[in-house]
Design an enzyme around this catalytic site. Structure first.
Site, short mmCIF file in Angstrom:
data_model
loop_
_atom_site.label_atom_id
_atom_site.label_comp_id
_atom_site.label_asym_id
_atom_site.label_seq_id
_atom_site.Cartn_x
_atom_site.Cartn_y
_atom_site.Cartn_z
N LYS A 179 0.85 -1.19 0.00
CA LYS A 179 0.00 0.00 0.00
C LYS A 179 0.88 1.24 0.00
O LYS A 179 1.87 1.31 0.73
CB LYS A 179 -0.92 -0.01 1.23
CG LYS A 179 -1.92 1.13 1.27
CD LYS A 179 -2.86 0.97 2.45
CE LYS A 179 -3.89 2.07 2.51
NZ LYS A 179 -4.85 1.84 3.60
N SER A 193 -10.62 -0.92 6.01
CA SER A 193 -9.82 -0.70 4.81
C SER A 193 -9.20 -1.96 4.22
O SER A 193 -8.72 -1.94 3.10
CB SER A 193 -8.72 0.33 5.08
OG SER A 193 -9.29 1.56 5.44
N SER A 232 -9.78 1.99 1.86
CA SER A 232 -8.55 2.74 1.59
C SER A 232 -7.44 1.84 1.05
O SER A 232 -6.53 2.31 0.38
CB SER A 232 -8.09 3.50 2.82
OG SER A 232 -7.49 2.67 3.77
#
Length: 169
Positions: free
Chosen positions: A53, A155, A131
């Site tokens: 990420k 997320s 996210s």
């Protein structure tokens, strides 16, 4: 190489990555292969390609936090998790797209991202949610064997469930 080729070909279709790291990935893969051929095995992540990420710093690569004001931000160090994955011999394919600032400002759709909404590989008309949306798209599309996300309130759970995956929070 097959994960890189697939990531270069399909990653843009799903807005899955902010940054691909092909030179680093090939360097890490060659080193892992050489070590394994010499009988040195670091463990279960040795030589296994992954996506990270874009919330997490990797020395010398952009870390945008999914937000336009930070599109050119980079750090001169790597986060501890990256150092540990490097020590385990993992292979970083690229930085997965994400919702800006990991959703800290709130969001209700995928347009709150530097790269736009991540598309669900099972139905590209749909967002992957959460996210860590890029991490969900990457794994679901087979662009890397696994991915790192982060989770405060869904997320990881949201993109994994929407993409038909299992996630660990």
């Amino acid at each position: 190489q097959s994960y890189l080729d697939r990531s270069q070909r399909l990653g843009p279709k799903f807005n899955a990555y902010v940054t691909l790291t092909p030179e680093l990935a090939l360097e890490q893969a060659r080193a892992a292969e050489k070590e394994m051929m010499a009988g040195h095995f670091r463990g279960p992540l040795h030589g296994i390609p992954y996506a990270l990420k874009d919330l997490v710093a990797v020395k010398g690569y952009p870390t945008t936090w999914g937000a336009k004001p930070f599109a050119n931000q980079s750090f001169d160090y790597s986060a501890i998790i990256v150092e540990k994955l490097n020590a385990a011999g993992s292979v970083l394919i690229g930085k997965a797209a994400m919702i800006e600032l990991a959703g800290g400002l709130g969001y209700s759709n995928g347009f709150a991202s530097l790269t736009g909404p991540c598309r669900n590989p099972w139905n590209p008309e749909c967002w992957t949610c959460g996210s860590s949306s890029g991490s969900g798209a990457v794994v679901s599309a087979g662009l890397a064997a696994w991915a790192i996300g982060s989770d405060t309130r869904g997320s990881i759970i949201c993109p994994t469930s929407w993409c038909g995956l299992s996630g660990m929070r």
